[in-house]
Every structure is written in C-alpha cells, then in structure tokens.
Design a protein around this motif. Structure first.
Motif, PDB file in Angstrom:
ATOM      1  N   UNK A 134       0.848  -1.190   0.000  1.00  0.00           N
ATOM      2  CA  UNK A 134       0.000   0.000   0.000  1.00  0.00           C
ATOM      3  C   UNK A 134       0.885   1.242   0.000  1.00  0.00           C
ATOM      4  N   UNK A 135       0.850   1.973  -1.106  1.00  0.00           N
ATOM      5  CA  UNK A 135       1.619   3.218  -1.228  1.00  0.00           C
ATOM      6  C   UNK A 135       0.716   4.395  -1.572  1.00  0.00           C
ATOM      7  N   UNK A 136      -0.539   4.291  -1.152  1.00  0.00           N
ATOM      8  CA  UNK A 136      -1.479   5.360  -1.472  1.00  0.00           C
ATOM      9  C   UNK A 136      -1.173   6.647  -0.721  1.00  0.00           C
ATOM     10  N   UNK A 137      -0.201   6.604   0.203  1.00  0.00           N
ATOM     11  CA  UNK A 137       0.206   7.842   0.857  1.00  0.00           C
ATOM     12  C   UNK A 137       1.271   8.591   0.064  1.00  0.00           C
ATOM     13  N   UNK A 138       1.747   8.030  -1.050  1.00  0.00           N
ATOM     14  CA  UNK A 138       2.684   8.760  -1.910  1.00  0.00           C
ATOM     15  C   UNK A 138       1.985  10.014  -2.430  1.00  0.00           C
ATOM     16  N   UNK A 139       2.693  11.144  -2.525  1.00  0.00           N
ATOM     17  CA  UNK A 139       2.028  12.401  -2.894  1.00  0.00           C
ATOM     18  C   UNK A 139       1.213  12.315  -4.182  1.00  0.00           C
ATOM     19  N   UNK A 140       1.761  11.688  -5.239  1.00  0.00           N
ATOM     20  CA  UNK A 140       1.028  11.613  -6.498  1.00  0.00           C
ATOM     21  C   UNK A 140      -0.224  10.749  -6.360  1.00  0.00           C
ATOM     22  N   UNK A 141      -0.144   9.671  -5.580  1.00  0.00           N
ATOM     23  CA  UNK A 141      -1.325   8.837  -5.339  1.00  0.00           C
ATOM     24  C   UNK A 141      -2.385   9.617  -4.580  1.00  0.00           C
ATOM     25  N   UNK A 142      -1.965  10.381  -3.582  1.00  0.00           N
ATOM     26  CA  UNK A 142      -2.934  11.169  -2.805  1.00  0.00           C
ATOM     27  C   UNK A 142      -3.665  12.165  -3.697  1.00  0.00           C
ATOM     28  N   UNK A 143      -2.907  12.849  -4.571  1.00  0.00           N
ATOM     29  CA  UNK A 143      -3.554  13.828  -5.465  1.00  0.00           C
ATOM     30  C   UNK A 143      -4.526  13.133  -6.417  1.00  0.00           C
ATOM     31  N   UNK A 144      -4.110  11.991  -6.951  1.00  0.00           N
ATOM     32  CA  UNK A 144      -4.974  11.276  -7.888  1.00  0.00           C
ATOM     33  C   UNK A 144      -6.249  10.800  -7.207  1.00  0.00           C
TER      34      UNK A 144
END
Length: 393
Positions: free
Chosen positions: A303-313
C-alpha cells in the motif's frame, strides 16, 4: 471545473470487446493495433507509441504524451486488453449495449477500464501538459504476466510518480494485494507391472503422502514467517500415472501460495523442501527422487497510497465520483505487483463488478465506464497540472 468532451469511452470499449483477444491467441496483436488506431484518431499527433515484443506472443503497448523532462511530474495509466476464453457465453464478442450495460467477454475484466484509461489519455494528450503521461496496456495478464515485466525492464522504460490501474473495482480503490507463487513438486519413482508392485517405486504414493503432510505443515510454517497479514496456500494440481496396470514412475503436485510482500516465492520453495525432508522420516514414504520448480512468481503490491502523487490522484477521483471512496486490499493478484517491484507506487480504480469477471454473465455498466473516464482524466490533471488545464487550440 472546465468541461471537456472526452472521446467516447463506451464506443472504445465496444471496439475492444469485439476483438476476441484471448491471451496467447493471434488476436492480441489485433487488439493492440486497434488501440494504436484509436490513439491516431483521438489523441494528439505528438503522442508516441511503442509496442514491446520482448515476449513474442504478448505485445505490450506503451504510449507517451506531454513533457519529456525527467524532472517533470509523471503519471501512468495501466491495464490489460487480453481476456480469458469465453466458456458458456452465447455471444461473447458482440459488444452490444442493452439496458445500460456493455455485454461481452472483457466488458468487466477489463476492457471497460482500459477504454476509460484510453479515453482519458487521449483527451489529456491534447492539453498543455506540464508533466509526463504514460499509457501501458498488456496482453498476457490473464496467463503468465511476462509482457509488462519485460516492457518495464527495457532501457528507458518509464518510472512515473504513480500508476492507476483500471481493473474493475466498482469505482472504489484497491490499494494492495498479496504476492503469488506456483511451485510444482515432481516425484520420480520406478515403474513396474501392477501385479508386482514391490518391484516398482510408486511416485503417486509419494505425491499423496506429501500432499497430506503439506496440507498441515505449510500453513504452520507460514504463520512462523516474517509476513504480517493473511497468507494462504492451496494444493491445486496433482497428476501422475501412466496406465491402470502400471506402477507410476512419475507424479507431481502444484501448490499456489499467496503471501505478503515481506516474503517471496523462493521462501515458499524452501518450506516445501523442509516438508519433503520431514516426509522422508516416515518409513512409509517411498524412496523417490523429488525436485521443485517455481513455475510462477509474482510480487506483492504494498500500500503506497500515501505517496504524494497517489494522494492527489485519489482526491481527484473522489471529487469526480462525488462520494468518499473505500480503500481496501484486493483479494487476487494484479500487475500492480510489478509496478511496486519497479519502484512505481500503484493502486487500482476502474469500472465494473469483479464478481462478473470470467463468468458467462460478464457485462459492465455504461454509466460506470463513462464516470471512470471522467474521473481518470481529472486524476491526470491533478497529478500533472495541479488541477485545471487549458485545452490545446
């Protein structure tokens, strides 16, 4: 938010469904050519398209739009355009729309999602993208998943800030999944006439005794390992024997392991070897030769949904869908595992109900495909442009 007229995602999905691109068949090349044609017709002329054929029967389409600056924000849209065989379907490749649903093999898994990604990519390519946008579509996801790995291993392959994979999630977020490994254990004994079994060494006996032992011991070993979270193993194939009156000289057992990212297929193989050693302590276990082969090994998605690009998406997807999106792990395996292995934060979001995948009732909501296309396009803008962009004149 400015209103953009996206290419017709449902029409794209119909085109894809009408191509019988069963994994490994010649039609996988036809569906890649169809996507190339769609991009020629609906995307900006500046888009570059490359087809990776490192795996001869599994081409991978890789398209790029926007900036070539390696320091610019980058985002990838991903999916597969192969399907499983259409067993039990009356008109598997009709691509008809009835009662608001797209019908046919792949409508859910995952040509509806691929079409939404293609439509979003095509529209975004015509805008002033300050970032780099990629589209990657594979054709062997339903089998051994060699194509996308080979494409990501090529020189200059993209390493975007995040990747959205448009698998059917019912417009929710799947953030992680376990790794998967298939390991075959081969037993070699000695054949003899069944009227004189004492002259042979029965490989099927060995396979059966091993399977009984493995069913108990492997889950115990997995609990003792480093992984945190649910893990499973399943004995899924047993084969052997030559004839009804011949002591079998050969047999095999194949086990499917699902494991957390801290583990590997090699670790599961080591556990099997320990079970074999325990079997040999049993005086009833035949004196066979035994060997192991890892026939499949696919990495987990952390789970890498805390990566900045994932958060924005994900924030942009949430805004377009108009409700909070549930974030859960995925039960099966997907190409996000390879994205993770290559250092690309990835998550799943797409149209379609997973419970209909691979069934004779496969279909997908037209409204859901259209919503997915708009949401994915909005996510592209959020990651690459910080939100709004002006269309090219």
């Amino acid at each position: 938010m400015a209103s953009f007229l996206l290419p017709d995602a449902v029409a794209i999905a119909q085109t894809l469904v009408r191509i019988p691109s069963v994994s490994g068949s010649p039609a996988v090349f036809d569906v890649v050519e169809a996507v190339k044609h769609i991009l020629e017709e609906s995307a900006d002329p500046s888009v570059t398209v490359h087809v990776c054929t490192a795996v001869p029967d599994a081409p991978v389409l890789l398209a790029h739009a926007g900036s070539t600056d390696p320091e610019a924000p980058s985002f990838m849209l991903s999916g597969h355009i192969d399907v499983v065989p259409p067993a039990g379907m009356e008109a598997p490749f009709s691509g008809d729309v009835k009662a608001g649903r797209l019908l046919g093999r792949g409508a859910t898994d995952m040509k509806g999602g691929a079409a939404a990604a293609i439509a979003a990519f095509a529209q975004a390519s015509k805008e002033n993208l300050p970032g780099s946008l990629w589209l990657i579509l594979s054709t062997d996801e339903e089998t051994n998943v060699r194509g996308v790995k080979a494409a990501l291993e090529e020189a200059g392959a993209p390493r975007p800030d995040a990747c959205l994979i448009a698998e059917p999630t019912e417009l929710e977020i799947h953030s992680a999944h376990r790794g998967d490994a298939w390991i075959r254990v081969d037993f070699e004994g000695r054949s003899a006439h069944s009227s004189r079994p004492h002259l042979g060494v029965n490989a099927v006996d060995a396979a059966c005794l091993f399977a009984v032992k493995a069913r108990k011991r492997l889950p115990e070993m997995m609990k003792e390992g480093p992984a945190k979270g649910p893990q499973t193993c399943s004995i899924d194939l047993i084969s052997g024997g030559a004839a009804e009156n011949v002591v079998p000289a050969h047999a095999s057992v194949t086990i499917d392991f699902r494991f957390q990212g801290e583990e590997t297929g090699r670790l599961q193989e080591e556990r099997i070897l320990r079970v074999l050693e325990e079997c040999r302590q049993d005086p009833d276990f035949p004196d066979v030769k035994a060997s192991t082969t890892i026939t499949g090994d696919w990495p987990a998605l952390a789970d890498q949904t805390d990566a900045p690009a994932c958060r924005r998406a994900i924030a942009a997807l949430t805004e377009e869908v108009g409700r909070p999106l549930k974030t859960t792990p995925m039960s099966g395996w997907g190409e996000g595992g390879y994205m993770c292995a290559f250092g690309i934060p990835a998550f799943y979001f797409g149209p379609g109900e997973g419970r209909l995948a691979h069934t004779p009732q496969e279909s997908a909501s037209v409204e859901m495909i259209e919503t997915a296309a708009r949401a994915i396009h909005r996510a592209v803008r959020a990651v690459l442009c910080g939100g709004e962009v002006a269309p090219r004149s």
